[in-house]
Motif scaffolding. Structure first.
Motif, PDB file in Angstrom:
ATOM      1  N   SER A  57      94.437  15.957  71.955  1.00  0.00           N
ATOM      2  CA  SER A  57      93.711  14.695  72.132  1.00  0.00           C
ATOM      3  C   SER A  57      92.214  14.906  71.916  1.00  0.00           C
ATOM      4  N   THR A  58      91.676  15.979  72.480  1.00  0.00           N
ATOM      5  CA  THR A  58      90.243  16.253  72.343  1.00  0.00           C
ATOM      6  C   THR A  58      89.890  16.599  70.901  1.00  0.00           C
ATOM      7  N   ALA A  59      90.726  17.409  70.264  1.00  0.00           N
ATOM      8  CA  ALA A  59      90.453  17.817  68.882  1.00  0.00           C
ATOM      9  C   ALA A  59      90.515  16.633  67.930  1.00  0.00           C
ATOM     10  N   VAL A  60      91.502  15.737  68.135  1.00  0.00           N
ATOM     11  CA  VAL A  60      91.621  14.556  67.272  1.00  0.00           C
ATOM     12  C   VAL A  60      90.397  13.648  67.424  1.00  0.00           C
ATOM     13  N   ALA A  61      89.886  13.545  68.643  1.00  0.00           N
ATOM     14  CA  ALA A  61      88.713  12.699  68.873  1.00  0.00           C
ATOM     15  C   ALA A  61      87.440  13.297  68.284  1.00  0.00           C
ATOM     16  N   LYS A  62      87.396  14.624  68.179  1.00  0.00           N
ATOM     17  CA  LYS A  62      86.168  15.289  67.736  1.00  0.00           C
ATOM     18  C   LYS A  62      86.152  15.579  66.234  1.00  0.00           C
ATOM     19  N   TRP A  63      87.321  15.946  65.691  1.00  0.00           N
ATOM     20  CA  TRP A  63      87.401  16.291  64.269  1.00  0.00           C
ATOM     21  C   TRP A  63      88.508  15.490  63.588  1.00  0.00           C
ATOM     22  N   ASP A  64      88.217  15.047  62.389  1.00  0.00           N
ATOM     23  CA  ASP A  64      89.219  14.367  61.556  1.00  0.00           C
ATOM     24  C   ASP A  64      89.809  15.420  60.619  1.00  0.00           C
ATOM     25  N   ALA A  65      90.861  16.078  61.088  1.00  0.00           N
ATOM     26  CA  ALA A  65      91.444  17.203  60.347  1.00  0.00           C
ATOM     27  C   ALA A  65      92.796  16.833  59.765  1.00  0.00           C
ATOM     28  N   GLU A  66      93.206  17.589  58.749  1.00  0.00           N
ATOM     29  CA  GLU A  66      94.539  17.414  58.185  1.00  0.00           C
ATOM     30  C   GLU A  66      95.588  18.146  59.005  1.00  0.00           C
ATOM     31  N   PHE A  67      95.194  19.251  59.643  1.00  0.00           N
ATOM     32  CA  PHE A  67      96.112  20.034  60.471  1.00  0.00           C
ATOM     33  C   PHE A  67      95.398  20.498  61.739  1.00  0.00           C
ATOM     34  N   TYR A  68      96.221  20.627  62.797  1.00  0.00           N
ATOM     35  CA  TYR A  68      95.723  21.140  64.076  1.00  0.00           C
ATOM     36  C   TYR A  68      96.644  22.298  64.485  1.00  0.00           C
ATOM     37  N   ILE A  69      96.036  23.432  64.823  1.00  0.00           N
ATOM     38  CA  ILE A  69      96.802  24.661  65.091  1.00  0.00           C
ATOM     39  C   ILE A  69      96.489  25.155  66.495  1.00  0.00           C
ATOM     40  N   LYS A  70      97.509  25.569  67.190  1.00  0.00           N
ATOM     41  CA  LYS A  70      97.345  26.244  68.479  1.00  0.00           C
ATOM     42  C   LYS A  70      97.807  27.681  68.323  1.00  0.00           C
ATOM     43  N   VAL A  71      96.987  28.640  68.814  1.00  0.00           N
ATOM     44  CA  VAL A  71      97.338  30.057  68.741  1.00  0.00           C
ATOM     45  C   VAL A  71      96.887  30.728  70.037  1.00  0.00           C
ATOM     46  N   ASP A  72      97.609  31.712  70.467  1.00  0.00           N
ATOM     47  CA  ASP A  72      97.245  32.460  71.675  1.00  0.00           C
ATOM     48  C   ASP A  72      96.204  33.523  71.337  1.00  0.00           C
ATOM     49  N   ASP A  73      95.451  33.960  72.371  1.00  0.00           N
ATOM     50  CA  ASP A  73      94.352  34.900  72.137  1.00  0.00           C
ATOM     51  C   ASP A  73      94.805  36.353  72.042  1.00  0.00           C
ATOM     52  N   ASP A  74      96.121  36.595  72.013  1.00  0.00           N
ATOM     53  CA  ASP A  74      96.626  37.955  71.800  1.00  0.00           C
ATOM     54  C   ASP A  74      97.502  38.022  70.547  1.00  0.00           C
ATOM     55  N   VAL A  75      97.179  37.169  69.570  1.00  0.00           N
ATOM     56  CA  VAL A  75      97.900  37.113  68.290  1.00  0.00           C
ATOM     57  C   VAL A  75      96.911  37.374  67.166  1.00  0.00           C
ATOM     58  N   HIS A  76      97.337  38.125  66.150  1.00  0.00           N
ATOM     59  CA  HIS A  76      96.489  38.364  64.982  1.00  0.00           C
ATOM     60  C   HIS A  76      96.808  37.335  63.899  1.00  0.00           C
ATOM     61  N   VAL A  77      95.767  36.760  63.309  1.00  0.00           N
ATOM     62  CA  VAL A  77      95.940  35.698  62.313  1.00  0.00           C
ATOM     63  C   VAL A  77      95.172  36.047  61.043  1.00  0.00           C
ATOM     64  N   ASN A  78      95.802  35.811  59.904  1.00  0.00           N
ATOM     65  CA  ASN A  78      95.134  35.898  58.602  1.00  0.00           C
ATOM     66  C   ASN A  78      94.774  34.470  58.168  1.00  0.00           C
ATOM     67  N   LEU A  79      93.509  34.125  58.250  1.00  0.00           N
ATOM     68  CA  LEU A  79      93.066  32.750  58.042  1.00  0.00           C
ATOM     69  C   LEU A  79      93.315  32.253  56.620  1.00  0.00           C
ATOM     70  N   GLY A  80      93.087  33.117  55.624  1.00  0.00           N
ATOM     71  CA  GLY A  80      93.299  32.699  54.244  1.00  0.00           C
ATOM     72  C   GLY A  80      94.751  32.357  53.976  1.00  0.00           C
TER      73      GLY A  80
END
Length: 396
Positions: free
Chosen positions: A217-240
Motif C-alpha cells: 500500500s505504501t509503495a503503490v502510493a509513493k511510486w508508480d511502478a510496473e512491478f513490486y518485489i518483496k525480498v528478505d534481507d538474508d537472500v542474494h539477488v542479481n538485479l540485472g
C-alpha cells in the motif's frame, strides 16, 4: 201514420249498425296484419339479428385468437426486457464497485502522496520496479552485508533509480513504544544511508502478513511502478537478471512471480509455521494451495493496487506467503513458477552461472534464507553474482 213508423225504427238501428261495422273493420284489419308479408318481414328481422350475433361472435373469436397467435412473441419480448434489465443492473453494480475502488485508491494516493511531498519534497515517481527488503530492528549486520554485495549505496542507489527505474529500500515499521531506542537507531541509520521505507506498522514476527499489506500500500502510493518485489534481507539477488525476467512479463496485467510451492498445513501447536486456522484448509494433513515462497516474489502493478485498495478486508493467515497467495487465489491472476528465483547457494547457483543460466535469487531452503548470511552472503556474491555492471547494461 205509416210514413212515421219506419223512420223511427231505422233511427234506432243506426247506432247498432255503426258498432257492428266498427267490429267488422277491426276484424278485417287484424287479418291484414297477419298476412304472409308480415311473416316474411319478421323472418327477415330475425335473420338479420342472427347475422349480427354471428358477426359479434366471429369478432370475439378473432380477438381471442390474436393474443394466442402473438403470445410467444409477447413472452419473448418480456424475457428479453427482463434480461436487459438484469444486465443493466449488473453493469450498474460493476460500475459502482469500480467507482468506489477508484475513489478509495485516489483518496489513499492523495493522502500518502501529500505525506511524501511534505516529508521528501518529491512527487510520486514512475519507475520500473520497487524492491522492498524486509528487515527487523535487530538485523543491522544483515543490512550492511546486503549493502556491501548486491545493493548499490549512496549516489549509485539514486543513479539506479534515475537511469534504470529500480528503487530499492529496506522496509521497516516502528516499535510498540513511541520514539524508542530502536526507532532512534533506525533514524540514525537512515540519515547515513537514505535507503529505508518507514511503514505505519508495529514490528513483530507474527505480524508479517500485516506488514506485507502495508508495504504494498505504501509503495503503490509513493511510486508508480510496473512491478513490486518483496525480498528478505538474508537472500542474494542479481538485479540485472531480476529486471530482465520481469521485463518479459510487463505486458501482462496481473502476474504473480516466484517459486510456487504447496507445503503442508501444520495443525500441531508449538511448531514452526503452525497454522491456527488449519481447519479452513480441509481435513488434517492437507496442503496449502499453490503460492510463492516468501523469500522473494514479485507482483504486477494491478495486484499491488488491489492489495492497497482492499487492505482492510484481506484476511491474514499465520504465514505471510500463504496470506499473499490467499489474496490472489480467487482472482484472474497468472501464477508464474520461476525456479531461478530460488536457487541454492554454491555450488548450485555457481554451476548454473557457469552454464549461462544466472540465478535471480539464491538462498538455503534449510534456513529459509542464506544460513549465517552475514558471513556467507559475500561468498555467494563472489561465486554466483552476475557482475556489478550487469544491471546497468540490462535492457528492459
Amino acid at each position: 201514420m205509416k210514413s212515421r213508423g219506419p223512420a223511427k225504427v231505422s233511427a234506432k238501428w243506426i247506432p247498432i249498425l255503426c258498432v257492428f261495422c266498427f267490429g267488422l273493420g277491426i276484424l278485417f284489419s287484424n287479418k291484414l296484419w297477419d298476412s304472409p308479408d308480415d311473416e316474411s318481414n319478421g323472418q327477415l328481422i330475425s335473420q338479420r339479428r342472427r347475422e349480427q350475433e354471428l358477426q359479434i361472435v366471429s369478432e370475439d373469436s378473432v380477438s381471442q385468437k390474436k393474443p394466442a397467435s402473438h403470445s410467444k412473441d409477447v413472452m419473448g419480448e418480456v424475457l428479453k426486457t427482463h434480461e436487459a434489465i438484469q444486465s443493466l443492473d449488473k453493469s450498474i453494480a460493476m460500475l459502482q464497485m469500480q467507482l468506489a475502488a477508484s475513489r478509495s485508491s485516489q483518496e489513499m494516493s492523495l493522502e500518502k502522496s501529500a505525506g511524501a511531498l511534505s516529508r521528501e519534497g518529491s512527487p510520486k515517481q514512475k519507475v520500473f520496479m520497487v524492491i522492498g527488503i524486509n528487515t527487523a530492528f535487530s538485523s543491522r549486520k544483515r543490512r550492511d552485508s546486503v549493502r556491501e554485495t548486491w545493493m548499490p549505496q549512496g549516489e549509485k542507489l539514486l543513479q539506479l533509480e534515475r537511469e534504470k527505474g529500480i528503487v530499492i529500500r529496506f522496509m521497516i515499521g516502528h516499535s510498540a513504544t513511541s520514539n524508542s531506542i530502536l526507532d532512534r537507531a533506525i533514524d540514525s541509520e537512515e540519515a547515513q544511508h537514505r535507503d529505508f521505507l518507514r511503514l505505519e506498522h508495529v514490528e513483530g514476527y507474527h505480524e508479517l502478513s500485516a506488514k506485507t499489506k502495508i508495504f504494498f500500500s505504501t509503495a503503490v502510493a509513493k511510486w508508480d511502478a510496473e512491478f513490486y518485489i518483496k525480498v528478505d534481507d538474508d537472500v542474494h539477488v542479481n538485479l540485472g537478471m531480476l529486471a530482465a525476467t520481469l521485463a518479459r512479463h510487463r505486458s501482462k496485467p496481473r502476474v504473480y512471480i516466484g517459486c510456487m510451492k504447496s507445503g503442508p498445513v501444520l495443525a500441531q501447536k508449538n511448531v514452526k509455521y503452525h497454522e491456527p486456522e488449519y481447519w479452513k484448509f480441509g481435513e488434517e494433513g492437507n496442503k496449502y494451495f499453490r503460492h510463492a515462497t516468501g523469500q522473494i516474489y514479485a507482483i504486477s502493478k494491478d495486484l499491488a493496487t488491489y492489495i492497497s485498495i482492499n487492505q482492510p478486508i484481506l484476511h491474514k493467515y499465520a504465514n505471510e506467503d500463504v496470506s499473499l497467495g490467499a489474496w490472489f487465489i480467487g482472482l484472474e491472476v497468472e501464477h508464474i513458477d520461476d525456479r531461478n528465483m530460488c536457487c541454492g547457494t554454491p555450488p548450485d547457483c555457481e554451476w548454473k552461472a557457469q552454464a549461462g543460466n544466472v540465478c535471480i535469487a539464491s538462498f538455503d531452503w534449510s534456513c529459509s534464507g542464506i544460513c549465517k548470511s552475514v558471513e556467507k552472503i559475500k561468498f555467494v556474491h563472489e561465486r554466483c553474482g552476475e557482475g556489478d555492471g550487469a544491471v546497468w547494461n540490462a535492457l528492459f
